[in-house]
Design a protein around this motif. Structure first.
Motif, PDB file in Angstrom:
ATOM      1  N   HIS A   7       0.898   1.118 -12.920  1.00 30.22           N
ATOM      2  CA  HIS A   7       1.918   0.291 -13.552  1.00 30.22           C
ATOM      3  C   HIS A   7       3.276   0.387 -12.855  1.00 30.22           C
ATOM      4  O   HIS A   7       4.033  -0.597 -12.839  1.00 30.22           O
ATOM      5  N   ASN A   8       3.588   1.561 -12.329  1.00 33.46           N
ATOM      6  CA  ASN A   8       4.891   1.735 -11.683  1.00 33.46           C
ATOM      7  C   ASN A   8       4.760   2.797 -10.592  1.00 33.46           C
ATOM      8  O   ASN A   8       5.172   3.943 -10.770  1.00 33.46           O
ATOM      9  N   PRO A   9       4.177   2.446  -9.444  1.00 33.40           N
ATOM     10  CA  PRO A   9       3.875   3.445  -8.403  1.00 33.40           C
ATOM     11  C   PRO A   9       5.105   4.142  -7.832  1.00 33.40           C
ATOM     12  O   PRO A   9       5.077   5.343  -7.566  1.00 33.40           O
ATOM     13  N   GLU A  10       6.219   3.394  -7.647  1.00 35.95           N
ATOM     14  CA  GLU A  10       7.408   4.025  -7.064  1.00 35.95           C
ATOM     15  C   GLU A  10       7.945   5.134  -7.958  1.00 35.95           C
ATOM     16  O   GLU A  10       8.230   6.242  -7.498  1.00 35.95           O
ATOM     17  N   GLU A  11       8.070   4.851  -9.244  1.00 34.90           N
ATOM     18  CA  GLU A  11       8.600   5.864 -10.154  1.00 34.90           C
ATOM     19  C   GLU A  11       7.611   7.010 -10.348  1.00 34.90           C
ATOM     20  O   GLU A  11       8.009   8.165 -10.491  1.00 34.90           O
ATOM     21  N   PHE A  12       6.312   6.704 -10.333  1.00 32.56           N
ATOM     22  CA  PHE A  12       5.289   7.741 -10.446  1.00 32.56           C
ATOM     23  C   PHE A  12       5.428   8.749  -9.303  1.00 32.56           C
ATOM     24  O   PHE A  12       5.417   9.968  -9.520  1.00 32.56           O
ATOM     25  N   ILE A  13       5.596   8.251  -8.091  1.00 32.04           N
ATOM     26  CA  ILE A  13       5.727   9.119  -6.920  1.00 32.04           C
ATOM     27  C   ILE A  13       6.986   9.970  -7.017  1.00 32.04           C
ATOM     28  O   ILE A  13       6.962  11.179  -6.791  1.00 32.04           O
ATOM     29  N   GLN A  14       8.121   9.347  -7.380  1.00 33.95           N
ATOM     30  CA  GLN A  14       9.380  10.079  -7.461  1.00 33.95           C
ATOM     31  C   GLN A  14       9.359  11.145  -8.550  1.00 33.95           C
ATOM     32  O   GLN A  14       9.894  12.247  -8.372  1.00 33.95           O
ATOM     33  N   ARG A  47       0.848  -1.188   0.000  1.00 34.67           N
ATOM     34  CA  ARG A  47       0.000   0.000   0.000  1.00 34.67           C
ATOM     35  C   ARG A  47       0.889   1.245   0.000  1.00 34.67           C
ATOM     36  O   ARG A  47       1.812   1.368   0.800  1.00 34.67           O
ATOM     37  N   TYR A  48       0.607   2.164  -0.914  1.00 37.84           N
ATOM     38  CA  TYR A  48       1.396   3.382  -1.046  1.00 37.84           C
ATOM     39  C   TYR A  48       0.601   4.576  -0.541  1.00 37.84           C
ATOM     40  O   TYR A  48      -0.560   4.759  -0.926  1.00 37.84           O
ATOM     41  N   ASP A  49       1.233   5.357   0.314  1.00 33.78           N
ATOM     42  CA  ASP A  49       0.624   6.607   0.762  1.00 33.78           C
ATOM     43  C   ASP A  49       1.004   7.685  -0.245  1.00 33.78           C
ATOM     44  O   ASP A  49       1.952   8.446  -0.042  1.00 33.78           O
ATOM     45  N   LEU A  50       0.277   7.723  -1.350  1.00 34.18           N
ATOM     46  CA  LEU A  50       0.604   8.616  -2.456  1.00 34.18           C
ATOM     47  C   LEU A  50       0.652  10.074  -2.007  1.00 34.18           C
ATOM     48  O   LEU A  50       1.646  10.783  -2.213  1.00 34.18           O
ATOM     49  N   LEU A  51      -0.410  10.547  -1.377  1.00 38.40           N
ATOM     50  CA  LEU A  51      -0.474  11.944  -0.947  1.00 38.40           C
ATOM     51  C   LEU A  51       0.568  12.243   0.128  1.00 38.40           C
ATOM     52  O   LEU A  51       1.239  13.276   0.096  1.00 38.40           O
ATOM     53  N   GLY A  52       0.675  11.334   1.088  1.00 37.32           N
ATOM     54  CA  GLY A  52       1.580  11.557   2.211  1.00 37.32           C
ATOM     55  C   GLY A  52       3.037  11.634   1.792  1.00 37.32           C
ATOM     56  O   GLY A  52       3.782  12.496   2.258  1.00 37.32           O
ATOM     57  N   LYS A  53       3.449  10.724   0.913  1.00 41.91           N
ATOM     58  CA  LYS A  53       4.849  10.688   0.486  1.00 41.91           C
ATOM     59  C   LYS A  53       5.209  11.934  -0.315  1.00 41.91           C
ATOM     60  O   LYS A  53       6.258  12.553  -0.078  1.00 41.91           O
ATOM     61  N   ILE A  54       4.369  12.327  -1.263  1.00 36.88           N
ATOM     62  CA  ILE A  54       4.653  13.513  -2.071  1.00 36.88           C
ATOM     63  C   ILE A  54       4.614  14.773  -1.206  1.00 36.88           C
ATOM     64  O   ILE A  54       5.448  15.671  -1.344  1.00 36.88           O
ATOM     65  N   ALA A  55       3.639  14.841  -0.287  1.00 42.05           N
ATOM     66  CA  ALA A  55       3.534  16.003   0.605  1.00 42.05           C
ATOM     67  C   ALA A  55       4.774  16.124   1.487  1.00 42.05           C
ATOM     68  O   ALA A  55       5.306  17.221   1.696  1.00 42.05           O
ATOM     69  N   GLN A  56       5.259  15.000   2.002  1.00 39.31           N
ATOM     70  CA  GLN A  56       6.439  15.013   2.876  1.00 39.31           C
ATOM     71  C   GLN A  56       7.676  15.495   2.133  1.00 39.31           C
ATOM     72  O   GLN A  56       8.444  16.320   2.652  1.00 39.31           O
ATOM     73  N   GLU A  57       7.887  15.007   0.921  1.00 38.23           N
ATOM     74  CA  GLU A  57       9.102  15.344   0.179  1.00 38.23           C
ATOM     75  C   GLU A  57       9.064  16.749  -0.423  1.00 38.23           C
ATOM     76  O   GLU A  57      10.114  17.372  -0.616  1.00 38.23           O
ATOM     77  N   THR A  58       7.876  17.251  -0.746  1.00 34.74           N
ATOM     78  CA  THR A  58       7.771  18.581  -1.352  1.00 34.74           C
ATOM     79  C   THR A  58       7.476  19.666  -0.326  1.00 34.74           C
ATOM     80  O   THR A  58       7.454  20.849  -0.662  1.00 34.74           O
ATOM     81  N   MET A  59       7.227  19.255   0.934  1.00 29.57           N
ATOM     82  CA  MET A  59       6.900  20.183   2.014  1.00 29.57           C
ATOM     83  C   MET A  59       5.645  21.002   1.705  1.00 29.57           C
ATOM     84  O   MET A  59       5.565  22.194   1.985  1.00 29.57           O
ATOM     85  N   LEU A  60       4.675  20.329   1.083  1.00 31.55           N
ATOM     86  CA  LEU A  60       3.359  20.914   0.852  1.00 31.55           C
ATOM     87  C   LEU A  60       2.331  20.102   1.638  1.00 31.55           C
ATOM     88  O   LEU A  60       2.627  19.017   2.134  1.00 31.55           O
ATOM     89  N   THR A  61       1.110  20.605   1.756  1.00 32.52           N
ATOM     90  CA  THR A  61       0.083  19.890   2.504  1.00 32.52           C
ATOM     91  C   THR A  61      -0.526  18.793   1.643  1.00 32.52           C
ATOM     92  O   THR A  61      -0.469  18.835   0.403  1.00 32.52           O
ATOM     93  N   ARG A  62      -1.139  17.816   2.315  1.00 34.27           N
ATOM     94  CA  ARG A  62      -1.814  16.740   1.584  1.00 34.27           C
ATOM     95  C   ARG A  62      -2.937  17.304   0.722  1.00 34.27           C
ATOM     96  O   ARG A  62      -3.181  16.827  -0.394  1.00 34.27           O
ATOM     97  N   ASN A  63      -3.621  18.324   1.242  1.00 36.62           N
ATOM     98  CA  ASN A  63      -4.718  18.921   0.490  1.00 36.62           C
ATOM     99  C   ASN A  63      -4.212  19.563  -0.807  1.00 36.62           C
ATOM    100  O   ASN A  63      -4.839  19.438  -1.872  1.00 36.62           O
ATOM    101  N   THR A  64      -3.066  20.245  -0.727  1.00 36.44           N
ATOM    102  CA  THR A  64      -2.485  20.866  -1.920  1.00 36.44           C
ATOM    103  C   THR A  64      -2.086  19.814  -2.949  1.00 36.44           C
ATOM    104  O   THR A  64      -2.338  19.960  -4.154  1.00 36.44           O
ATOM    105  N   ILE A  65      -1.464  18.735  -2.482  1.00 39.04           N
ATOM    106  CA  ILE A  65      -1.065  17.659  -3.392  1.00 39.04           C
ATOM    107  C   ILE A  65      -2.297  17.024  -4.032  1.00 39.04           C
ATOM    108  O   ILE A  65      -2.302  16.709  -5.231  1.00 39.04           O
TER     109      ILE A  65
END
Length: 290
Positions: free
Chosen positions: A92-99, A57-75
């Motif tokens: 198809h490729n969640p890890e690369e999509f997130i990065q 399970r990938y925390d899509l919003l949480g991971k991007i928000a953490q790395e970009t220092m934006l809120t989950r709502n903004t992401i």
């Protein structure tokens, strides 16, 4: 922001390889020694056409928000405006999509904020102990010992450019002391922590800026910099420009010659032209104009 992602988000399709082999009918002693007991029959590479679930399970919003220092709502607002076929990359490729989303959002964010950043002096300082931390997992060839002008006896460099500069810092008389700044010393920026490479102190009266903070690059222009690197350097310049002292300067340099120029080092006596040489040069220039 969403337009940027729609235009530039590309995620590779996972590739699998299938190799068919069979054991050799006749094996020699050397084959056993070299573990060469099979011969390749067929080698195939194919892209995966179906989504395969791994149960992770990938925390899509949480991971991007953490790395970009934006809120989950903004992401969530940014991702909700991505074209469906682009968002399909996530399956198809969640890890690369997130990065890739992190990279694109951070780059765009850096362009928006770098010209509007400001710094204010606060209480506190970094402890001297940060220069004496142990460097692990470093290559022996990057280690330099028995240094006479460094604040510590041992320095690790990260590139040939830094190695060349280190030699120059040790050999020039106008350099009093220098430090290769550790990662534990950093400048906070909206796109992440930034650590310049060097802190250099010149002898009083030799230069305009006695204290110089340097970032070393193979090319001191900004041609090869990513947006996030450019933003961090811009923030660092803004920080040092805001400092009250006029004896400190920050800049990007490629070699010791650029360090001298940007620190305001005058020509040494051996490099300066004599009065006779100056007059001879003027005469040549005047002759060329006639």
């Amino acid at each position: 922001m969403e337009f940027l992602i729609n235009e530039n988000l590309f995620v590779s399709t996972k590739l699998y390889q299938l190799t068919k082999s069979k054991q050799k009918t006749a094996l020699s002693y050397e084959d056993y020694q070299n573990k060469d007991t099979f011969e390749q029959v067929k080698h195939e590479s194919s892209f995966m056409s179906q989504t395969v679930s791994s149960g992770v399970r990938y925390d899509l919003l949480g991971k991007i928000a953490q790395e970009t220092m934006l809120t989950r709502n903004t992401i969530a607002q940014i991702l909700s405006k991505i074209q469906p076929y682009k968002f399909d990359y996530f399956k198809h490729n969640p890890e690369e999509f997130i990065q890739e989303c992190i990279r694109l959002i951070t780059d765009e964010k850096s362009l928006l904020i770098k010209d509007n950043i400001s710094y204010h002096e606060i209480e506190g300082k970094f402890a001297d102990e940060i220069f004496f931390t142990t460097n692990i997992n470093r290559k022996p060839e990057d280690q330099h010992n028995k240094l006479t002008k460094s604040v510590v006896d041992q320095v690790f460099t990260d590139s040939d450019v830094e190695k060349d500069l280190l030699k120059e810092l040790e050999s020039h008389e106008e350099i009093l002391v220098y430090a290769k700044l550790p990662r534990s010393f950093y400048i906070p920026t909206p796109v992440g922590k930034y650590t310049p490479d060097w802190a250099i102190c010149f002898a009083e009266g030799e230069v305009q800026y006695v204290n110089f903070i340097a970032e070393t690059k193979g090319d001191s222009s900004k041609k090869g910099l990513r947006a996030i690197e450019d933003a961090k350097i811009t923030c660092a310049k803004q920080l040092f420009n805001n400092m009250s002292s006029k004896t400190i300067k920050y800049d990007v340099i490629a070699n010791y010659g650029e360090l001298e120029t940007k620190a305001g080092v005058p020509l040494s006596k051996k490099d300066a032209l004599s009065l006779e040489e100056q007059q001879s040069l003027i005469n040549v220039l005047i002759h060329d104009q006639q």
